[in-house]
Design a protein around this motif. Structure first.
Motif, mmCIF file in Angstrom:
data_model
loop_
_atom_site.group_PDB
_atom_site.id
_atom_site.type_symbol
_atom_site.label_atom_id
_atom_site.label_comp_id
_atom_site.label_asym_id
_atom_site.label_seq_id
_atom_site.Cartn_x
_atom_site.Cartn_y
_atom_site.Cartn_z
ATOM 1 N N VAL A 7 2.049 1.226 -3.678
ATOM 2 C CA VAL A 7 2.299 0.695 -4.793
ATOM 3 C C VAL A 7 0.978 0.252 -5.613
ATOM 4 O O VAL A 7 0.370 -0.324 -5.285
ATOM 5 N N LYS A 8 1.007 0.698 -7.202
ATOM 6 C CA LYS A 8 -0.279 0.401 -7.989
ATOM 7 C C LYS A 8 -0.127 -0.399 -8.910
ATOM 8 O O LYS A 8 1.108 -0.163 -9.596
ATOM 9 N N THR A 42 -3.971 -2.081 -5.118
ATOM 10 C CA THR A 42 -3.032 -0.719 -4.300
ATOM 11 C C THR A 42 -2.374 -1.133 -3.113
ATOM 12 O O THR A 42 -3.422 -1.593 -2.209
ATOM 13 N N GLU A 46 11.952 2.844 -3.726
ATOM 14 C CA GLU A 46 10.953 2.315 -4.582
ATOM 15 C C GLU A 46 11.262 1.035 -4.982
ATOM 16 O O GLU A 46 10.166 0.275 -5.160
ATOM 17 N N ASP A 93 2.429 -0.583 -11.794
ATOM 18 C CA ASP A 93 2.492 0.629 -12.732
ATOM 19 C C ASP A 93 3.112 1.861 -11.953
ATOM 20 O O ASP A 93 3.659 2.695 -12.806
ATOM 21 N N SER A 94 3.049 1.998 -10.629
ATOM 22 C CA SER A 94 3.736 3.239 -10.035
ATOM 23 C C SER A 94 4.214 2.793 -8.470
ATOM 24 O O SER A 94 3.244 1.816 -8.087
ATOM 25 N N LYS A 141 5.070 5.145 -5.275
ATOM 26 C CA LYS A 141 5.416 6.466 -4.857
ATOM 27 C C LYS A 141 5.496 6.581 -3.388
ATOM 28 O O LYS A 141 4.925 5.780 -2.830
#
Length: 61
Positions: A6-7, A20, A28, A53-54, A56
């Motif tokens: 996760v960022k 991070t 997710e 932001d993301s 994955k």
């Protein structure tokens, strides 16, 4: 359980700092929730000061 990377950023001392995190989560969405809870409790921040932001999946261990 799958691992997710996760960022994002969070507000610390008036500045946005990147992070991070690697978390174990079934999805997710829950990886993001676990990250919000962890950073929020560690830095005493509300969720509105943390941006993801993301998130994955990490393949292969």
């Amino acid at each position: 359980m799958p691992k997710f990377e996760v960022k994002g950023t969070f507000k610390n001392d008036g500045r946005m700092k990147p992070f991070t995190k690697t978390v174990d989560a079934p999805s997710e969405k829950l990886a993001g929730e676990f990250t919000l809870a962890t950073i929020g409790s560690k830095h005493r921040l509300g969720r509105k000061y943390i941006t993801i932001d993301s998130a994955k999946a990490i393949n292969g261990e």
